[in-house]
Scaffold this active site. Structure first.
Site, mmCIF file in Angstrom:
data_model
loop_
_atom_site.group_PDB
_atom_site.id
_atom_site.type_symbol
_atom_site.label_atom_id
_atom_site.label_comp_id
_atom_site.label_asym_id
_atom_site.label_seq_id
_atom_site.Cartn_x
_atom_site.Cartn_y
_atom_site.Cartn_z
ATOM 1 N N HIS A 66 -1.781 -3.568 -18.471
ATOM 2 C CA HIS A 66 -1.695 -3.177 -17.056
ATOM 3 C C HIS A 66 -0.282 -2.765 -16.658
ATOM 4 O O HIS A 66 -0.100 -1.801 -15.911
ATOM 5 C CB HIS A 66 -2.227 -4.303 -16.163
ATOM 6 C CG HIS A 66 -3.714 -4.418 -16.232
ATOM 7 N ND1 HIS A 66 -4.370 -5.622 -16.364
ATOM 8 C CD2 HIS A 66 -4.688 -3.473 -16.224
ATOM 9 C CE1 HIS A 66 -5.675 -5.409 -16.421
ATOM 10 N NE2 HIS A 66 -5.903 -4.121 -16.342
ATOM 11 N N ASP A 90 -11.325 -3.495 -13.376
ATOM 12 C CA ASP A 90 -10.886 -4.896 -13.292
ATOM 13 C C ASP A 90 -9.772 -5.086 -12.270
ATOM 14 O O ASP A 90 -9.370 -6.211 -11.994
ATOM 15 C CB ASP A 90 -10.477 -5.423 -14.672
ATOM 16 C CG ASP A 90 -9.305 -4.650 -15.282
ATOM 17 O OD1 ASP A 90 -8.365 -4.264 -14.556
ATOM 18 O OD2 ASP A 90 -9.315 -4.437 -16.507
ATOM 19 N N GLU A 110 -13.967 3.801 -9.731
ATOM 20 C CA GLU A 110 -14.644 3.116 -10.845
ATOM 21 C C GLU A 110 -16.130 3.416 -10.739
ATOM 22 O O GLU A 110 -16.741 3.218 -9.701
ATOM 23 C CB GLU A 110 -14.367 1.616 -10.745
ATOM 24 C CG GLU A 110 -15.269 0.724 -11.555
ATOM 25 C CD GLU A 110 -15.189 0.942 -13.065
ATOM 26 O OE1 GLU A 110 -14.062 0.951 -13.598
ATOM 27 O OE2 GLU A 110 -16.254 1.149 -13.698
ATOM 28 N N ASP A 141 -18.425 8.403 -9.669
ATOM 29 C CA ASP A 141 -18.029 9.023 -10.939
ATOM 30 C C ASP A 141 -16.658 9.689 -10.804
ATOM 31 O O ASP A 141 -16.481 10.603 -9.982
ATOM 32 C CB ASP A 141 -19.104 10.053 -11.308
ATOM 33 C CG ASP A 141 -18.778 10.785 -12.610
ATOM 34 O OD1 ASP A 141 -17.833 10.378 -13.316
ATOM 35 O OD2 ASP A 141 -19.481 11.774 -12.912
ATOM 36 N N GLY A 142 -15.706 9.256 -11.610
ATOM 37 C CA GLY A 142 -14.347 9.796 -11.548
ATOM 38 C C GLY A 142 -14.285 11.284 -11.888
ATOM 39 O O GLY A 142 -13.428 12.013 -11.376
ATOM 40 N N ASP A 160 -7.667 4.870 -16.611
ATOM 41 C CA ASP A 160 -7.741 3.521 -17.180
ATOM 42 C C ASP A 160 -9.200 3.293 -17.547
ATOM 43 O O ASP A 160 -9.950 2.637 -16.842
ATOM 44 C CB ASP A 160 -7.252 2.540 -16.115
ATOM 45 C CG ASP A 160 -7.396 1.079 -16.542
ATOM 46 O OD1 ASP A 160 -7.854 0.827 -17.668
ATOM 47 O OD2 ASP A 160 -7.073 0.206 -15.721
ATOM 48 N N SER A 161 -9.585 3.880 -18.682
ATOM 49 C CA SER A 161 -11.005 3.947 -19.027
ATOM 50 C C SER A 161 -11.316 3.158 -20.277
ATOM 51 O O SER A 161 -10.426 2.693 -20.990
ATOM 52 C CB SER A 161 -11.390 5.407 -19.268
ATOM 53 O OG SER A 161 -10.893 5.836 -20.522
ATOM 54 N N THR A 162 -12.596 3.028 -20.567
ATOM 55 C CA THR A 162 -13.052 2.515 -21.854
ATOM 56 C C THR A 162 -12.825 3.595 -22.919
ATOM 57 O O THR A 162 -12.263 4.658 -22.642
ATOM 58 C CB THR A 162 -14.544 2.134 -21.759
ATOM 59 O OG1 THR A 162 -15.249 3.243 -21.196
ATOM 60 C CG2 THR A 162 -14.745 0.927 -20.855
ATOM 61 N N ASP A 163 -13.249 3.316 -24.137
ATOM 62 C CA ASP A 163 -13.059 4.247 -25.250
ATOM 63 C C ASP A 163 -13.815 5.567 -25.007
ATOM 64 O O ASP A 163 -14.756 5.600 -24.217
ATOM 65 C CB ASP A 163 -13.572 3.604 -26.549
ATOM 66 C CG ASP A 163 -12.778 2.359 -26.919
ATOM 67 O OD1 ASP A 163 -11.630 2.218 -26.456
ATOM 68 O OD2 ASP A 163 -13.312 1.525 -27.666
#
Lengths: 283, 283
Positions: A66, A90, A110, A141-142, A160-163
């Site tokens: 972060h 988060d 998010e 949706d970003g 700041d996303s997931t894979d």
């Protein structure tokens, strides 16, 4: 998934490796419209959030991710007043962003509201700033958000996303970067989590080329440790409409907030490219 | 130990965590007078040496450890002509040391000859320089070696040991540091592997205080990623009779050899102390 002996394991199948964390208790599990979320109390890493089987955030080491996804980019921008966080459910990045007094507005976009609601419940310290009057939390949706947004409307976009598989796949391509470029003010910049330098060097290389192809003048990768992510070594990649060589070092030194990892020396250090990485970079 | 599905796992019991590497084949296993050595062919990390259940060296990521345990210290010393490596039986540090043309003599003092013989067989690329005329390989106790050595006889001591339990325990205390101090020339320095900043911050703190108590004027820790070591984040700690602020940067830039991780920017970056680390340091 947790085995009979109480270990949560994430396997990195392409890289023949895995990490495991000892679990005290499963606190929660649900399938949202987007993904499966699990929350564990672990023995040493504190509370752990897992999405689709991948570790996302732990009490113990989230400070690394972060802080490094926010402060280097914020102190690179001359005057970051408006910030968007794409993903980041988060709320840990949002909290770090709002520590900067220059920031007048921070919007977190998010796609999965459940990530944030569970963070509020299980990671309350990351959600400290969710009610800051400068914060806006959207659950949309970003990708659509940047398509719809007005040109030249933001100083800094943090992805700041997931894979880059599943819901986040569309955040790693030229079409998305072109929309980000359009939305950014003339001096604006983008920072995106960019996976492991040891496991995914080609992905980072491709990201540089794709970002430049989308119009960004400069790109730079920063490096930091992150135990619970694949290989224990992680990165973020910045793309600037203008220079990325600026560093408001005196502001960073006089920062009016506490950090655990970040400081001005760490800022400079993070941008040092390993020798093997240099041939992968544009120019 | 390898489970029925072909995974080698190292558990970090105090830190509720573990890493696992997918094994293709066990190549060798033996109990020496000092320790149990296993050699595996892994799926992605290449050949792996394990000592007493702990991962020691892999083809894929040993460049990080070996480059960072050698080049920063060598380019900190004004003219490192004589180098001792205490431990380092896989010969990877020796190979990096001998890349420096200033080095006239490098002595590797490894207590367990079998580590070196197995490295010669299974990690031949690390042993490239074992027959360099400047190299001397001794298989004796490093603690006894420094006790017996003449005062002021060495420029740089590299302590490339296993963890501070078992055979390496005596390499992490005041008595050993006092002997090293005595053996070093007036401008001499010591560098020692110092475990994980995330898992063992107190050990590193104690090492600084113990080194200073043994007479060293200055101490500094450097940080680097190392996937197969606990937490994926590792460190080395330097102790100098004189300054540690010197950096022969131009020599490092003009280095007459290839590196994979190290370069002058990485050198400077590695010494940046994380914010949480600063209060642990002396003064």
């Amino acid at each position: 998934m947790v085995n009979d002996n109480g270990w949560f394991t994430e396997v990195y199948p392409k890289h023949g490796s895995a990490i495991s964390l000892k679990v005290v208790e499963k606190l929660h599990e649900e399938q949202t419209p987007f993904q499966r979320i699990e929350i564990y109390e672990t023995e040493w890493m504190g509370t752990l959030m897992v999405i689709d089987g991948c570790t996302m955030v732990s009490d113990r080491d989230n400070f690394l991710y972060h802080e490094m996804m926010t402060h280097p980019a914020l102190y690179t921008h001359a005057n970051p007043e408006t910030v968007w966080i794409i993903g980041g459910g988060d709320c840990g990045s949002l909290k770090e962003v709002l520590k900067h007094p220059e920031v007048k507005k921070a919007v977190q976009i998010e796609i999965d509201e459940r990530v944030t609601r569970l963070a509020e419940q299980y990671f309350p310290e990351l959600c400290d700033s969710n009610h800051d009057p400068r914060a806006e939390l959207l659950f949309i949706d970003g990708i659509q958000w940047v398509k719809d947004a007005a040109a030249g409307s933001v100083d800094l976009i943090i992805v700041d996303s997931t894979d880059p598989v599943g819901p986040a796949e569309g955040l790693f391509n030229a079409a998305f970067y072109r929309e980000c470029f359009r939305c950014l003010k003339p001096d604006g910049l983008l920072v995106q989590q960019s996976e492991s330098p040891l496991f995914h060097a080609e992905l980072i290389r491709d990201m540089h080329h794709t970002m430049r192809g989308a119009g960004f003048a400069t790109t730079r990768t920063l490096f930091f440790p992150q135990f619970i992510y694949p290989s224990g070594w992680w990165s973020g990649t910045l793309a600037g409409k203008g220079t990325l060589d600026r560093f408001r070092e005196e502001d960073a030194r006089q920062r009016p907030f506490a950090t655990t990892y970040y400081n001005p020396e760490v800022h400079r250090a993070a941008f040092a490219a390993p020798e093997f990485f240099k041939p992968l970079l544009p120019r």
